[in-house]
Design an enzyme around this catalytic site. Structure first.
Site, short mmCIF file in Angstrom:
data_model
loop_
_atom_site.label_atom_id
_atom_site.label_comp_id
_atom_site.label_asym_id
_atom_site.label_seq_id
_atom_site.Cartn_x
_atom_site.Cartn_y
_atom_site.Cartn_z
N GLU A 62 0.81 -1.23 0.00
CA GLU A 62 0.00 0.00 0.00
C GLU A 62 0.84 1.28 0.00
O GLU A 62 0.51 2.23 0.71
CB GLU A 62 -0.92 0.01 1.24
CG GLU A 62 -1.87 -1.16 1.29
CD GLU A 62 -2.65 -1.23 2.60
OE1 GLU A 62 -3.84 -1.57 2.54
OE2 GLU A 62 -2.08 -0.98 3.68
C1 TNX Z 1 -4.46 -3.79 4.86
S1 TNX Z 1 -3.08 -6.04 3.92
C2 TNX Z 1 -3.17 -3.60 5.32
C3 TNX Z 1 -2.98 -3.09 6.66
C4 TNX Z 1 -4.28 -2.84 7.37
C5 TNX Z 1 -5.25 -3.95 7.06
C6 TNX Z 1 -6.54 -3.84 7.81
C7 TNX Z 1 -1.85 -5.16 4.14
C8 TNX Z 1 -0.59 -5.71 3.72
N1 TNX Z 1 -2.03 -3.95 4.66
O1 TNX Z 1 -2.22 -1.90 6.60
O2 TNX Z 1 -4.01 -2.81 8.72
O3 TNX Z 1 -5.51 -3.90 5.70
O4 TNX Z 1 -7.35 -4.96 7.63
#
Ligand code: TNX
Length: 552
Positions: A352
């Site tokens: 992300e």
């Molecule tokens: C996605 S999945 C994220 C996290 C969040 C989570 C909440 C991923 C690698 N990153 O930063 O905490 O969703 O469900």
């Protein structure tokens, strides 16, 4: 014990019914433990044969007889699991010092734990074990102490759930019986992980040790700690004190900040090692870095420190990709974290990074993974890291898209395979333990096709997710718990159990890929396992899709 090839599947012969209790529905906290229960084991062993023999009975005179490298430490852990509930002394004695030999009458109530070459199922020397119980005694063997440790998790489950209680159970006449079985068992995947996000809310050493105890019951062998994120930096780094002095103070809603000193971290690593769990540290880069940026403005391109962040948005932060100061920082952090880590893996995040332009992201990832690989660790990255094609050979990708890959996830993940690496599967719609249960769940998020029922957490097959990521390309499975909505360990446990039992069965049991992957068969075992957790004082969500018996 001779080496034998195991037959995939379960042979259930006849069960000795010494008492009427079939199933595990008997009392947990009643006056006395129930007599003998049908074996209900999670994860399902590879081969389990119930025998037409009298059960094994643990009695006040029982001893734990240990033999071979590392067996004593495992024996002590078994003894301490059973001493409080039974009130028995359960001395741990070396075979060479045991006065009675294995064939005598007294040995009928002993548990023999033996590490010896050639005792685990062939090809499964690292974690395989064989267990035989009955009126002749209880004998657990493995090629390694690790195999024995996995085996004692099975042995525990042959006794009534109340054996897990931290308080004395039963009065005069209480009996501790284990059904007579022969089990041969070994894992399907080498990596069976749980992830705890200690960045959104901090969980202290006591809490993490408790989670280690919890997950070990399911034969989990890796604990991934998500140590840094926008809301907090949780690990002490020499030369960069503000990371923890500033970045360690915040958390979501400012509910629970904190950080681990290097000594705290070493204590966690050592504690996990005793349970044959490898800690996998994650430093999330280049996004999810607001806490670091708030601590050291020179890591931003503007030179301005952002405020500490206590919300739950993602994707807004990035370290400055074009600044050498960033690489000096990353290099220091990576070297120190690698030095604190006896395990083989170093997780560098990469998820992300929505504020990092794609070309910069690729350049950054290629540079920092090459540098990190010089520590000798195997790098792990979330699947987005696969947008960079020039990764150190063998880099592991952690897939967190859905059981049906969302855009780009498949291609990013295949990068790791093409590069000689394997994949850890964490499909968010089935294994993210922070997804809400059915409506009304007091914690959790729903973005990954939530709610996620126990049935859904069990109803998927690892080899059906990505074409080209098959059994051999899968290193294992990991169930993350992201803690934006939880700041107490009991809340984490509520979200994890019983769904972690589903995930670890899929990770451990070869039959979960075959025709015995059957929720109706799993459900009563999940209930039995949950009753065991409850007896140990662990919080469980009595999810409506399991056949619970009324609380006692
Ligand atoms: C996605 S999945 C994220 C996290 C969040 C989570 C909440 C991923 C690698 N990153 O930063 O905490 O969703 O469900």
């Amino acid at each position: 014990m001779p080496r034998r090839r195991t037959v995939l599947g379960i042979v259930v012969a006849s069960l000795v019914v010494l008492a009427a209790a079939a199933g595990t529905t008997a009392a947990i906290a009643g006056l006395r433990p129930p007599e003998v229960t049908m074996p209900q084991i999670v994860p399902q062993p590879v081969s389990l044969t119930t025998r037409d023999r009298a059960p094994f009975e643990l009695v006040g005179e029982s001893r734990i007889i240990v033999d071979g490298a590392g067996a004593e430490a495992v024996g002590e852990q078994l003894a301490s699991a059973f001493r409080s509930s039974t009130g028995f002394e359960l001395p741990v004695i070396a075979r060479s010092a045991a006065t009675t030999d294995a064939t005598t009458d007294a040995a009928r109530h002993d548990i023999a734990l033996t590490v010896a070459p050639g005792s685990a199922p062939i090809g499964h020397e690292q974690e395989g074990y064989a267990l035989s119980t009955g009126a002749h005694g209880a004998a657990l063997t493995g090629d390694t102490a690790e195999g024995l440790f996995r085996g004692i998790q099975t042995l525990r489950q042959l006794f009534p759930p109340s054996i897990e209680s931290s308080e004395r159970v039963g009065g005069f006449g209480a009996r501790w019986l284990a059904a007579s079985v022969d089990i041969e068992d070994y894992p399907r995947f080498a990596y069976r992980g749980a992830m705890l996000d200690v960045a959104r809310h901090f969980f202290d050493v006591t809490d993490v040790k408790r989670y280690i105890d919890d997950i070990a019951l399911l034969k989990t062998n890796h604990l991934h700690l998500h140590l840094t994120d926008d809301q907090g930096w949780r690990i002490e780094i020499d030369g960069w004190p503000k990371l923890t002095e500033v970045g360690g103070t915040s958390s979501v809603n400012d509910e629970r900040g904190g950080f681990y000193t290097k000594a705290d971290y070493a204590e966690l690593v050592a504690y996990a090692q005793r349970k044959f769990i490898t800690i996998v540290p994650e430093i999330d880069l280049p996004g999810h870095t607001n806490a670091a940026l708030a601590s050291y403005p020179e890591l931003t391109c503007s030179g301005q420190a952002p405020a500490l962040y206590t919300g739950i948005e993602v994707g807004f932060s990035t370290v400055c990709i074009n600044s050498e100061e960033t690489y000096r920082f990353v290099s220091d952090v990576v070297r120190q974290v690698a030095a604190m880590t006896p395990g083989p893996y170093l997780h560098l995040g990469g998820d992300e990074s929505l504020s990092t332009p794609e070309a910069d992201f690729v350049r950054f990832i290629e540079r920092v993974t090459a540098d990190a690989a010089l520590t000798g660790k195997t790098i792990i990255g979330w699947h987005e890291m696969g947008a960079a094609k020039n990764l150190p050979p063998g880099t592991i990708g952690q897939y967190w898209s859905f059981t049906r890959p969302q855009e780009g996830a498949e291609e990013d993940t295949l990068t790791f395979v093409q590069n000689g690496g394997q994949v850890i599967l964490s499909p968010a719609d089935v294994v993210y333990l922070d997804m809400v249960y059915e409506t009304g769940s007091p914690f959790g998020q729903a973005w990954a096709e939530g709610p996620t029922s126990v049935r859904e957490s069990y109803g998927w097959k690892p080899t059906r997710i990505i074409d080209g990521v098959d059994e051999d390309q899968i290193l294992g499975i990991e169930a993350p718990i992201w803690t934006e909505t939880m700041h107490r360990m009991q809340d984490v446990e509520y979200m994890a159990f019983p769904r972690l039992a589903s995930v670890m069965e899929i990770a451990w049991s070869p039959m979960a890929e075959h025709d015995q992957h059957d929720f109706e068969a799993f459900a009563p075992r999940a209930v039995a396992f949950s009753e065991r957790l409850e007896a140990a004082g662990i919080t469980v969500h009595r999810a409506p899709d399991l056949p619970w018996t009324p609380a006692q």
